[in-house]
Design a protein around this motif. Structure first.
Motif, PDB file in Angstrom:
ATOM      1  N   UNK A 104      33.260  52.795  46.621  1.00 43.95           N
ATOM      2  CA  UNK A 104      34.645  52.716  47.088  1.00 43.95           C
ATOM      3  C   UNK A 104      35.174  51.291  47.284  1.00 43.95           C
ATOM      4  N   UNK A 105      34.306  50.307  47.268  1.00 42.26           N
ATOM      5  CA  UNK A 105      34.735  48.938  47.528  1.00 42.26           C
ATOM      6  C   UNK A 105      34.572  48.094  46.272  1.00 42.26           C
ATOM      7  N   UNK A 106      35.576  47.337  45.948  1.00 41.30           N
ATOM      8  CA  UNK A 106      35.520  46.452  44.792  1.00 41.30           C
ATOM      9  C   UNK A 106      34.751  45.183  45.128  1.00 41.30           C
ATOM     10  N   UNK A 107      34.950  44.673  46.338  1.00 42.74           N
ATOM     11  CA  UNK A 107      34.270  43.458  46.785  1.00 42.74           C
ATOM     12  C   UNK A 107      33.692  43.724  48.171  1.00 42.74           C
ATOM     13  N   UNK A 117      32.212  34.729  49.384  1.00 43.91           N
ATOM     14  CA  UNK A 117      33.121  35.877  49.374  1.00 43.91           C
ATOM     15  C   UNK A 117      34.464  35.476  48.774  1.00 43.91           C
ATOM     16  N   UNK A 118      34.959  34.333  49.157  1.00 43.88           N
ATOM     17  CA  UNK A 118      36.229  33.839  48.616  1.00 43.88           C
ATOM     18  C   UNK A 118      36.139  33.631  47.106  1.00 43.88           C
ATOM     19  N   UNK A 119      35.036  33.084  46.647  1.00 42.84           N
ATOM     20  CA  UNK A 119      34.842  32.887  45.214  1.00 42.84           C
ATOM     21  C   UNK A 119      34.780  34.226  44.479  1.00 42.84           C
ATOM     22  N   UNK A 120      34.101  35.215  45.072  1.00 42.82           N
ATOM     23  CA  UNK A 120      34.043  36.547  44.462  1.00 42.82           C
ATOM     24  C   UNK A 120      35.437  37.148  44.354  1.00 42.82           C
ATOM     25  N   UNK A 121      36.237  36.987  45.403  1.00 38.94           N
ATOM     26  CA  UNK A 121      37.606  37.513  45.364  1.00 38.94           C
ATOM     27  C   UNK A 121      38.387  36.912  44.199  1.00 38.94           C
ATOM     28  N   UNK A 126      41.932  37.627  39.958  1.00 42.41           N
ATOM     29  CA  UNK A 126      42.257  36.251  39.556  1.00 42.41           C
ATOM     30  C   UNK A 126      43.429  35.636  40.308  1.00 42.41           C
ATOM     31  N   UNK A 127      44.401  36.434  40.704  1.00 36.14           N
ATOM     32  CA  UNK A 127      45.548  35.893  41.429  1.00 36.14           C
ATOM     33  C   UNK A 127      45.175  35.378  42.819  1.00 36.14           C
ATOM     34  N   UNK A 128      43.954  35.691  43.272  1.00 32.43           N
ATOM     35  CA  UNK A 128      43.486  35.200  44.568  1.00 32.43           C
ATOM     36  C   UNK A 128      42.559  34.003  44.416  1.00 32.43           C
ATOM     37  N   UNK A 129      42.346  33.551  43.194  1.00 30.16           N
ATOM     38  CA  UNK A 129      41.452  32.419  42.953  1.00 30.16           C
ATOM     39  C   UNK A 129      42.074  31.132  43.472  1.00 30.16           C
ATOM     40  N   UNK A 130      41.229  30.236  43.930  1.00 27.10           N
ATOM     41  CA  UNK A 130      41.714  28.928  44.378  1.00 27.10           C
ATOM     42  C   UNK A 130      42.278  28.157  43.192  1.00 27.10           C
ATOM     43  N   UNK A 131      41.587  28.216  42.058  1.00 28.74           N
ATOM     44  CA  UNK A 131      42.069  27.591  40.824  1.00 28.74           C
ATOM     45  C   UNK A 131      42.646  28.688  39.941  1.00 28.74           C
ATOM     46  N   UNK A 132      43.921  28.639  39.726  1.00 31.79           N
ATOM     47  CA  UNK A 132      44.599  29.645  38.892  1.00 31.79           C
ATOM     48  C   UNK A 132      45.283  28.910  37.767  1.00 31.79           C
ATOM     49  N   UNK A 133      44.601  28.885  36.631  1.00 30.60           N
ATOM     50  CA  UNK A 133      45.143  28.113  35.512  1.00 30.60           C
ATOM     51  C   UNK A 133      45.018  26.631  35.811  1.00 30.60           C
ATOM     52  N   UNK A 134      46.099  25.896  35.590  1.00 32.43           N
ATOM     53  CA  UNK A 134      46.094  24.460  35.847  1.00 32.43           C
ATOM     54  C   UNK A 134      46.561  24.111  37.251  1.00 32.43           C
ATOM     55  N   UNK A 135      46.909  25.109  38.031  1.00 35.01           N
ATOM     56  CA  UNK A 135      47.378  24.828  39.391  1.00 35.01           C
ATOM     57  C   UNK A 135      46.268  25.133  40.368  1.00 35.01           C
ATOM     58  N   UNK A 136      46.318  24.476  41.500  1.00 35.45           N
ATOM     59  CA  UNK A 136      45.328  24.697  42.541  1.00 35.45           C
ATOM     60  C   UNK A 136      46.016  25.274  43.752  1.00 35.45           C
TER      61      UNK A 136
END
Length: 143
Positions: A104-107, A117-121, A126-136
């Motif tokens: 029942x849980x994805x993460x 945990x933050x890195x797994x999220x 992907x929209x919760x990643x610290x690095x999203x494309x070229x933006x931080x």
């Protein structure tokens, strides 16, 4: 998404947080001794003037207080209703909790490993990643 905590740390934290309201400053070992003996009602009774026949009992707190000290994280992961949990054995509860974690849980993160945990999220969502494309994006936190 869920984040689990070391069970011993969880109990100590809850005990420290609720020690006055729930347990009226009694030692945790005393509380567990009463739980083991089935005499938890005595935790909220006090003898007046050292007379065993003159006893005052305050209202026992709801099951909430004691339930916080007995497999609380496992019970939070159950899909069985709270009323039906009383008829389940400990092994059944653990089996259901583990099954729910897997299905029942994805993460599933761990409090002591919040960075991981933050890195797994960020990898799962992907929209919760610290690095999203070229933006931080710096994710704020409140603690």
């Amino acid at each position: 998404i869920t984040v689990l905590r070391d069970p011993v740390e969880r109990v100590w934290s809850m005990y420290r947080f609720e020690t006055l309201e729930c347990f009226q400053c009694q030692k945790l070992t005393t509380i567990y001794e009463h739980m083991e003996a089935g005499t938890t009602s005595e935790l909220w009774c006090h003898h007046n003037n050292n007379n065993p026949n003159n006893k005052t009992c305050e209202n026992e707190p709801a099951d909430y207080c004691l339930a916080q000290l007995t497999n609380h994280q496992t019970r939070n992961l159950l899909s069985t209703s709270f009323q039906d949990q009383h008829s389940m054995g400990d092994e059944q509860k653990v089996d259901e909790a583990v099954s729910n974690l897997r299905q029942l849980f994805t993460v599933v993160g761990i409090t002591e490993e919040l960075q991981i945990t933050r890195e797994m999220l960020g990898k799962v969502f992907p929209w919760m990643a610290e690095d999203y494309g070229n933006t931080k994006c710096k994710l704020p936190h409140a603690n």
